[in-house]
Structures are given as structure tokens and as C-alpha cells.
Scaffold this motif. Sequence first.
Motif, PDB file in Angstrom:
ATOM      1  N   GLU A   1       0.845  -1.192   0.000  1.00  0.00           N
ATOM      2  CA  GLU A   1       0.000   0.000   0.000  1.00  0.00           C
ATOM      3  C   GLU A   1       0.881   1.243   0.000  1.00  0.00           C
ATOM      4  O   GLU A   1       1.998   1.215   0.537  1.00  0.00           O
ATOM      5  CB  GLU A   1      -0.888   0.023   1.249  1.00  0.00           C
ATOM      6  N   VAL A   2       0.345   2.311  -0.557  1.00  0.00           N
ATOM      7  CA  VAL A   2       1.072   3.583  -0.621  1.00  0.00           C
ATOM      8  C   VAL A   2       0.142   4.686  -0.132  1.00  0.00           C
ATOM      9  O   VAL A   2      -1.036   4.727  -0.510  1.00  0.00           O
ATOM     10  CB  VAL A   2       1.553   3.873  -2.064  1.00  0.00           C
ATOM     11  N   GLY A   3       0.671   5.573   0.681  1.00  0.00           N
ATOM     12  CA  GLY A   3      -0.065   6.747   1.119  1.00  0.00           C
ATOM     13  C   GLY A   3       0.326   7.937   0.258  1.00  0.00           C
ATOM     14  O   GLY A   3       1.507   8.221   0.086  1.00  0.00           O
ATOM     15  N   VAL A   4      -0.676   8.613  -0.301  1.00  0.00           N
ATOM     16  CA  VAL A   4      -0.448   9.821  -1.097  1.00  0.00           C
ATOM     17  C   VAL A   4      -0.967  10.995  -0.275  1.00  0.00           C
ATOM     18  O   VAL A   4      -2.108  10.959   0.221  1.00  0.00           O
ATOM     19  CB  VAL A   4      -1.167   9.740  -2.458  1.00  0.00           C
ATOM     20  N   PHE A   5      -0.142  12.012  -0.123  1.00  0.00           N
ATOM     21  CA  PHE A   5      -0.456  13.147   0.755  1.00  0.00           C
ATOM     22  C   PHE A   5      -0.372  14.452  -0.021  1.00  0.00           C
ATOM     23  O   PHE A   5       0.490  14.618  -0.886  1.00  0.00           O
ATOM     24  CB  PHE A   5       0.572  13.233   1.895  1.00  0.00           C
ATOM     25  N   ARG A   6      -1.238  15.378   0.352  1.00  0.00           N
ATOM     26  CA  ARG A   6      -1.114  16.732  -0.170  1.00  0.00           C
ATOM     27  C   ARG A   6      -0.787  17.659   0.993  1.00  0.00           C
ATOM     28  O   ARG A   6      -1.502  17.693   2.006  1.00  0.00           O
ATOM     29  CB  ARG A   6      -2.408  17.195  -0.833  1.00  0.00           C
ATOM     30  N   VAL A   7       0.305  18.420   0.826  1.00  0.00           N
ATOM     31  CA  VAL A   7       0.682  19.443   1.801  1.00  0.00           C
ATOM     32  C   VAL A   7       0.862  20.740   1.016  1.00  0.00           C
ATOM     33  O   VAL A   7       1.768  20.845   0.189  1.00  0.00           O
ATOM     34  CB  VAL A   7       1.986  19.085   2.549  1.00  0.00           C
ATOM     35  N   GLY A   8      -0.021  21.674   1.232  1.00  0.00           N
ATOM     36  CA  GLY A   8      -0.008  22.894   0.420  1.00  0.00           C
ATOM     37  C   GLY A   8      -0.335  22.515  -1.014  1.00  0.00           C
ATOM     38  O   GLY A   8      -1.319  21.816  -1.268  1.00  0.00           O
ATOM     39  N   ASP A   9       0.519  22.918  -1.938  1.00  0.00           N
ATOM     40  CA  ASP A   9       0.308  22.569  -3.343  1.00  0.00           C
ATOM     41  C   ASP A   9       1.182  21.407  -3.783  1.00  0.00           C
ATOM     42  O   ASP A   9       1.273  21.107  -4.976  1.00  0.00           O
ATOM     43  CB  ASP A   9       0.607  23.790  -4.231  1.00  0.00           C
ATOM     44  N   GLU A  10       1.843  20.744  -2.827  1.00  0.00           N
ATOM     45  CA  GLU A  10       2.751  19.650  -3.161  1.00  0.00           C
ATOM     46  C   GLU A  10       2.149  18.300  -2.777  1.00  0.00           C
ATOM     47  O   GLU A  10       1.386  18.198  -1.819  1.00  0.00           O
ATOM     48  CB  GLU A  10       4.078  19.827  -2.422  1.00  0.00           C
ATOM     49  N   PHE A  11       2.576  17.285  -3.536  1.00  0.00           N
ATOM     50  CA  PHE A  11       2.153  15.917  -3.253  1.00  0.00           C
ATOM     51  C   PHE A  11       3.365  15.072  -2.880  1.00  0.00           C
ATOM     52  O   PHE A  11       4.472  15.292  -3.397  1.00  0.00           O
ATOM     53  CB  PHE A  11       1.452  15.307  -4.476  1.00  0.00           C
ATOM     54  N   PHE A  12       3.130  14.118  -1.985  1.00  0.00           N
ATOM     55  CA  PHE A  12       4.184  13.199  -1.532  1.00  0.00           C
ATOM     56  C   PHE A  12       3.572  11.807  -1.440  1.00  0.00           C
ATOM     57  O   PHE A  12       2.370  11.669  -1.179  1.00  0.00           O
ATOM     58  CB  PHE A  12       4.701  13.628  -0.152  1.00  0.00           C
ATOM     59  N   ALA A  13       4.410  10.795  -1.622  1.00  0.00           N
ATOM     60  CA  ALA A  13       3.908   9.413  -1.535  1.00  0.00           C
ATOM     61  C   ALA A  13       4.922   8.552  -0.789  1.00  0.00           C
ATOM     62  O   ALA A  13       6.124   8.585  -1.081  1.00  0.00           O
ATOM     63  CB  ALA A  13       3.660   8.850  -2.933  1.00  0.00           C
ATOM     64  N   TRP A  14       4.420   7.777   0.175  1.00  0.00           N
ATOM     65  CA  TRP A  14       5.260   6.915   1.013  1.00  0.00           C
ATOM     66  C   TRP A  14       4.621   5.541   1.137  1.00  0.00           C
ATOM     67  O   TRP A  14       3.393   5.419   1.177  1.00  0.00           O
ATOM     68  CB  TRP A  14       5.414   7.531   2.425  1.00  0.00           C
ATOM     69  N   HIS A  15       5.459   4.527   1.218  1.00  0.00           N
ATOM     70  CA  HIS A  15       4.929   3.188   1.445  1.00  0.00           C
ATOM     71  C   HIS A  15       4.289   3.132   2.828  1.00  0.00           C
ATOM     72  O   HIS A  15       4.808   3.740   3.778  1.00  0.00           O
ATOM     73  CB  HIS A  15       6.065   2.154   1.331  1.00  0.00           C
ATOM     74  N   ASN A  16       3.191   2.427   2.910  1.00  0.00           N
ATOM     75  CA  ASN A  16       2.434   2.345   4.159  1.00  0.00           C
ATOM     76  C   ASN A  16       3.037   1.268   5.069  1.00  0.00           C
ATOM     77  O   ASN A  16       2.371   0.304   5.449  1.00  0.00           O
ATOM     78  CB  ASN A  16       0.966   2.037   3.861  1.00  0.00           C
ATOM     79  N   ARG A  17       4.301   1.475   5.408  1.00  0.00           N
ATOM     80  CA  ARG A  17       5.036   0.506   6.217  1.00  0.00           C
ATOM     81  C   ARG A  17       6.029   1.305   7.062  1.00  0.00           C
ATOM     82  O   ARG A  17       7.011   1.841   6.546  1.00  0.00           O
ATOM     83  CB  ARG A  17       5.755  -0.474   5.289  1.00  0.00           C
ATOM     84  N   CYS A  18       5.762   1.387   8.320  1.00  0.00           N
ATOM     85  CA  CYS A  18       6.572   2.227   9.205  1.00  0.00           C
ATOM     86  C   CYS A  18       8.017   1.742   9.284  1.00  0.00           C
ATOM     87  O   CYS A  18       8.285   0.532   9.288  1.00  0.00           O
ATOM     88  CB  CYS A  18       5.945   2.219  10.599  1.00  0.00           C
ATOM     89  N   ALA A  19       8.932   2.697   9.388  1.00  0.00           N
ATOM     90  CA  ALA A  19      10.352   2.385   9.490  1.00  0.00           C
ATOM     91  C   ALA A  19      10.713   1.809  10.859  1.00  0.00           C
ATOM     92  O   ALA A  19      11.815   1.305  11.050  1.00  0.00           O
ATOM     93  CB  ALA A  19      11.174   3.646   9.224  1.00  0.00           C
ATOM     94  N   HIS A  20       9.790   1.862  11.801  1.00  0.00           N
ATOM     95  CA  HIS A  20      10.058   1.304  13.121  1.00  0.00           C
ATOM     96  C   HIS A  20       9.764  -0.198  13.142  1.00  0.00           C
ATOM     97  O   HIS A  20      10.684  -0.996  13.147  1.00  0.00           O
ATOM     98  CB  HIS A  20       9.232   2.052  14.186  1.00  0.00           C
ATOM     99  N   ARG A  21       8.493  -0.557  13.098  1.00  0.00           N
ATOM    100  CA  ARG A  21       8.142  -1.981  13.122  1.00  0.00           C
ATOM    101  C   ARG A  21       7.055  -2.333  12.106  1.00  0.00           C
ATOM    102  O   ARG A  21       6.206  -3.186  12.365  1.00  0.00           O
ATOM    103  CB  ARG A  21       7.709  -2.396  14.516  1.00  0.00           C
TER     104      ARG A  21
END
Length: 121
Positions: free
Chosen positions: A26-46
Amino acid sequence: MGEYFAGAVTDYADGDRKVIDCGEFEVGVFRVGDEFFAWHNRCAHRAGPVCQGRIMKRVIEPVSDDRTTRTLEYDATETNIVCPWHGYEFSIRTGYHQASSRFRLRKAEFTIREGEIYVRT
Ligand code: FES
């Protein structure tokens, strides 16, 4: 290489996110202001579902001239995602944990074409 539709740009208001099922991950797509970012839905901790956590401004603790702290404030310039499992906070812009560069989210590739967002695998 596959592409997964993540909605139209206009579907996202500032601060919105969508978690997209991309088959094996899964991937999370985020909007912050006018920018978009995408991160894998898998935390770097556990490996928790970090992209489904609370979105909030970074919390800071200003130090007074007498070197004491009396309040917490929000940093209006930095938006974080808070992992729902153990509360680790990551910058949505950089993917880095706010206190340790040892922990960083895995970036996901995406493209915006004709006003529509596609996550690429
Ligand atoms: S799995 Fe995300 S904070 Fe532990």
C-alpha cells in the motif's frame, strides 16, 4: 511496471491523504499545500500502517531565555504523519523521523498526468 490510480489532484484538499492498494503493498499519497508526496504504508520502526496515522503539525517545545520550557507549540512549516502503532512522527515532506535520521519512510514513485495521480511500482 504498473500504475495505480490515486485520484484526481482536485480530490485532495490541503492536508488530505489517500492510502492506495497497489497489489502486494500500500502507498499513502499526501497533499501538503500545493505539493504531493507518496510513502509506502510501512513504518520504518516496526512496519506499522504509518500512512493511516494522524496528520498534524510538528510539535515543538520552545526554550525561554532563562532556559526553561513552559509550553508546547506547533511548527506551522512542518506537517507530520504519526504512526498509529507506537507514535513515531515522520515528516510528510522528507519521510524522516523527527528525532532520528535512522528512521525514514520508503518513498513511493508517482506521476501526475492531466490532473490525475498515478502511483508507479
Ligand atoms: S510501527 Fe510505527 S511507530 Fe512502531
